[in-house]
Structure formats: structure tokens, C-alpha cells
Design a protein around this motif. Structure first.
Motif, PDB file in Angstrom:
ATOM      1  N   ASP A   1       0.835  -1.194   0.000  1.00 57.04           N
ATOM      2  CA  ASP A   1       0.000   0.000   0.000  1.00 57.04           C
ATOM      3  C   ASP A   1       0.877   1.255   0.000  1.00 57.04           C
ATOM      4  N   PRO A   2       0.854   2.072  -1.066  1.00 60.18           N
ATOM      5  CA  PRO A   2       1.697   3.271  -1.119  1.00 60.18           C
ATOM      6  C   PRO A   2       1.434   4.246   0.025  1.00 60.18           C
ATOM      7  N   ALA A   3       0.214   4.270   0.533  1.00 60.78           N
ATOM      8  CA  ALA A   3      -0.129   5.223   1.596  1.00 60.78           C
ATOM      9  C   ALA A   3       0.586   4.915   2.903  1.00 60.78           C
ATOM     10  N   LYS A   4       1.094   3.701   3.041  1.00 62.16           N
ATOM     11  CA  LYS A   4       1.721   3.295   4.302  1.00 62.16           C
ATOM     12  C   LYS A   4       3.235   3.166   4.197  1.00 62.16           C
ATOM     13  N   VAL A   5       3.808   3.682   3.113  1.00 63.25           N
ATOM     14  CA  VAL A   5       5.243   3.510   2.871  1.00 63.25           C
ATOM     15  C   VAL A   5       5.968   4.832   3.068  1.00 63.25           C
ATOM     16  N   ARG A   6       7.080   4.765   3.789  1.00 64.56           N
ATOM     17  CA  ARG A   6       7.923   5.939   3.989  1.00 64.56           C
ATOM     18  C   ARG A   6       9.247   5.714   3.269  1.00 64.56           C
ATOM     19  N   LEU A   7       9.541   6.570   2.316  1.00 65.88           N
ATOM     20  CA  LEU A   7      10.742   6.432   1.500  1.00 65.88           C
ATOM     21  C   LEU A   7      11.965   6.916   2.274  1.00 65.88           C
ATOM     22  N   ARG A   8      13.072   6.161   2.161  1.00 64.80           N
ATOM     23  CA  ARG A   8      14.325   6.531   2.822  1.00 64.80           C
ATOM     24  C   ARG A   8      15.417   6.592   1.758  1.00 64.80           C
ATOM     25  N   PRO A   9      15.784   7.783   1.300  1.00 65.73           N
ATOM     26  CA  PRO A   9      16.857   7.869   0.307  1.00 65.73           C
ATOM     27  C   PRO A   9      18.170   7.346   0.871  1.00 65.73           C
ATOM     28  N   ALA A  10      18.903   6.587   0.077  1.00 65.70           N
ATOM     29  CA  ALA A  10      20.217   6.117   0.465  1.00 65.70           C
ATOM     30  C   ALA A  10      21.260   7.109  -0.030  1.00 65.70           C
ATOM     31  N   GLY A  11      22.466   7.020   0.523  1.00 67.16           N
ATOM     32  CA  GLY A  11      23.493   7.978   0.173  1.00 67.16           C
ATOM     33  C   GLY A  11      24.069   7.793  -1.214  1.00 67.16           C
ATOM     34  N   ASP A  12      23.685   6.707  -1.896  1.00 66.76           N
ATOM     35  CA  ASP A  12      24.273   6.414  -3.204  1.00 66.76           C
ATOM     36  C   ASP A  12      23.349   6.750  -4.367  1.00 66.76           C
TER      37      ASP A  12
ATOM     38  N   SER B   1      20.146   5.700  -4.612  1.00 71.36           N
ATOM     39  CA  SER B   1      19.014   4.789  -4.636  1.00 71.36           C
ATOM     40  C   SER B   1      18.106   5.120  -3.450  1.00 71.36           C
ATOM     41  N   ALA B   2      17.086   4.297  -3.227  1.00 68.87           N
ATOM     42  CA  ALA B   2      16.159   4.566  -2.136  1.00 68.87           C
ATOM     43  C   ALA B   2      15.724   3.261  -1.487  1.00 68.87           C
ATOM     44  N   LEU B   3      15.327   3.362  -0.238  1.00 67.93           N
ATOM     45  CA  LEU B   3      14.845   2.225   0.535  1.00 67.93           C
ATOM     46  C   LEU B   3      13.482   2.573   1.104  1.00 67.93           C
ATOM     47  N   ALA B   4      12.709   1.558   1.422  1.00 66.63           N
ATOM     48  CA  ALA B   4      11.419   1.768   2.078  1.00 66.63           C
ATOM     49  C   ALA B   4      11.040   0.494   2.815  1.00 66.63           C
ATOM     50  N   ARG B   5      10.418   0.647   3.939  1.00 69.91           N
ATOM     51  CA  ARG B   5       9.899  -0.488   4.687  1.00 69.91           C
ATOM     52  C   ARG B   5       8.406  -0.618   4.357  1.00 69.91           C
ATOM     53  N   LEU B   6       7.988  -1.798   3.962  1.00 69.16           N
ATOM     54  CA  LEU B   6       6.591  -2.015   3.617  1.00 69.16           C
ATOM     55  C   LEU B   6       6.136  -3.385   4.103  1.00 69.16           C
ATOM     56  N   THR B   7       4.894  -3.711   3.824  1.00 70.64           N
ATOM     57  CA  THR B   7       4.322  -4.995   4.222  1.00 70.64           C
ATOM     58  C   THR B   7       3.929  -5.767   2.975  1.00 70.64           C
ATOM     59  N   VAL B   8       4.427  -6.998   2.867  1.00 72.19           N
ATOM     60  CA  VAL B   8       4.107  -7.867   1.743  1.00 72.19           C
ATOM     61  C   VAL B   8       3.551  -9.170   2.303  1.00 72.19           C
ATOM     62  N   ASP B   9       2.334  -9.500   1.917  1.00 73.78           N
ATOM     63  CA  ASP B   9       1.667 -10.712   2.416  1.00 73.78           C
ATOM     64  C   ASP B   9       1.633 -10.752   3.937  1.00 73.78           C
ATOM     65  N   GLY B  10       1.410  -9.584   4.533  1.00 72.97           N
ATOM     66  CA  GLY B  10       1.250  -9.507   5.980  1.00 72.97           C
ATOM     67  C   GLY B  10       2.534  -9.491   6.772  1.00 72.97           C
TER      68      GLY B  10
END
Length: 257
Positions: free
Chosen positions: A63-74, A76-85
Motif C-alpha cells: 500500500d503506497p499510503a503506508k510507505v515511507r521512503l528513505r533515500p540512500a546515500g548512493d 538509490s532509495a529504501l522503504a519499509r513495507l508490508t508484503v503478504d502480511g
């Protein structure tokens, strides 16, 4: 914002947490930043912008509404999300970026196929809206401030579980591939680097190559208590490396810091 753009949002970016009563506050003061989210005027409704990250998260079955993007120093980007619970880590980079997450995802597939423990498990991946992405399981643990003798012993035991590479010598594999990449950026040193490659062929002849991490240092390790719990960030891996180079890299990085 630059001409032709509107500011949609401003995201505060705290630094990655590190242990220590004083270390984290100092890191917050010196390393905190912000990400300005812009939208081009006239292209989309600025009240409901269509973002690449939203399309990627949707493709990753979250769900995009529940994702917080974390830019990496290189870049690229990271994000913590939920997949299949279950919690998952999302890695994203634009197509053609040097930090294409597909490379690290391939490493996780190889590690899973050979039963290596204490590494993230690959979940999914693809190309969406001009971005390459991959998802993996969230590994347990946290960063440690220093490399201890016990941790070195545990990392050594972990490295011994990595699978062997292709049969034969290490010729034309990890070391030469990496030196060739360096030579592309420093062509004035290409001759010297070629000499180094020849030397590695001589002393590496007959060694059985192994899968290597390629960027093993304290920042890519997690522990739970005094126990090694995870080794991650496999985007510089190689299937046929020189045995012992990961351990050497870990020790050299600790001395340098």
C-alpha cells in the motif's frame, strides 16, 4: 522550487540509528537532511501527484499510503513495507543506475538456493515506471559500534558457509572484474592495474573461488546481543571471488575507521 515546479511535500531525513548515548545526537545534528518532493506544473494535479514510488510499491503488492521512503546515500532509495502480511524491505533505483537492486537480488537468490543462513530472503522484483526494484525480508538485529574478536570469529564462520564458485582458478573473475571497473574510472592507471591483475592470476592460480560479498564492513552487519544475526547489502557480490577477501575487507575497513 526551480522554475516550472511546485513543492508538494518536504520529508525530514534522520540518519540511520547507531548505538551510543552521544553518538546518535551528534549524527542527527551533522547528518540530518531533507528531501523536497516536487511536481512539474501543468503535468499532473499537484494535489494528487503520480509518483514513481507509488507505482513501484503497488507493483510490489503493498500500500503506497503506508510507505515511507528513505533515500540512500548512493542515489538509490529504501522503504519499509508490508508484503503478504509480513514486513519487507524495498530497494529502488532508476533504470541504468549503478545501484540497480537487481544485482543484489540475484545474490539473495543464489544464497537462498544454497541454504546460506543469516541473510535476507528474496521476495520479488521488477521494473516499473522507469525504476528497478526488489523486495526482501527484513533481517533482525541492529548495528554495533565496534568490531570485537568474538564478532570476527562469527563472521569468519559465516563466510565459511558461502558456496564455492565456478571450478578452476580465480582468473578473469572477481578481482579482475573489479580492477577493470576501477580502470574505467581511472584510465591513467590502467597499465598499473593490469599489472596488479596479472599478479593476482599468479598467486591465485589453483585456488577454488567462492561467492563473495564484495563490500563487507561493520555497516553491513547486524547483531542481536553479542551474536551475529545478519549480513546484508549484497549489491557488490561476485559468484567467483578469492577466498578470504571479504574478511580482509572487514578488517581493513575497521583499521581505516
Amino acid at each position: 522550487p526551480p522554475a516550472g515546479f511546485l513543492l508538494v511535500d518536504l520529508h525530514r531525513l534522520p540518519p540511520v540509528r547507531r548505538p551510543g548515548a552521544w553518538r546518535q545526537p551528534i549524527r542527527r545534528i551533522t547528518l540530518s537532511g531533507a528531501l523536497a518532493e516536487l511536481v512539474r506544473i501543468g503535468r499532473v494535479d499537484p494535489r494528487r501527484p503520480t509518483r514513481v514510488i507509488d507505482a513501484v510499491v503497488t507493483a510490489a503488492a503493498s500500500d503506497p499510503a503506508k510507505v515511507r521512503l528513505r533515500p540512500a546515500g548512493d542515489g538509490s532509495a529504501l522503504a519499509r513495507l508490508t508484503v503478504d502480511g509480513a514486513p519487507a524491505e524495498l530497494r529502488v533505483a532508476m533504470v541504468g543506475h549503478t545501484k540497480d537492486p537487481a544485482r543484489g537480488h540475484a545474490a539473495l537468490i543464489a544464497l537462498e538456493a544454497t541454504g546460506v543462513a543469516r541473510v535476507p530472503r528474496p521476495l520479488g522484483g521488477g521494473m516499473t515506471a522507469g525504476a528497478v526494484w526488489s523486495t526482501e525480508t527484513v533481517v533482525p538485529g541492529e548495528h554495533v559500534p565496534a568490531l570485537t574478536t568474538s564478532l570476527i570469529d562469527q563472521v569468519t564462520a559465516f563466510l565459511a558457509t558461502l558456496p564455492e564458485g565456478v571450478a578452476g582458478s580465480v582468473d578473469d573473475h572477481a578481482v579482475e572484474d573489479q580492477l577493470a571497473e576501477v580502470a574505467e574510472f581511472f584510465p591513467e592507471h590502467a597499465v598499473a592495474l593490469a599489472d596488479v591483475a596479472k599478479a593476482t592470476r599468479r598467486w591465485g592460480a589453483g585456488l577454488q573461488p567462492v561467492l563473495v560479498h564484495g563490500d563487507l564492513w561493520l555497516n553491513n552487519l547486524f547483531t542481536e546481543g553479542d551474536r551475529l544475526s545478519a549480513v546484508f547489502d549484497w549489491d557488490t557480490w561476485h559468484p567467483a571471488g578469492v577466498p578470504g577477501t571479504d574478511l580482509l575487507n572487514l578488517l581493513a575497513a575497521e583499521v581505516r575507521t
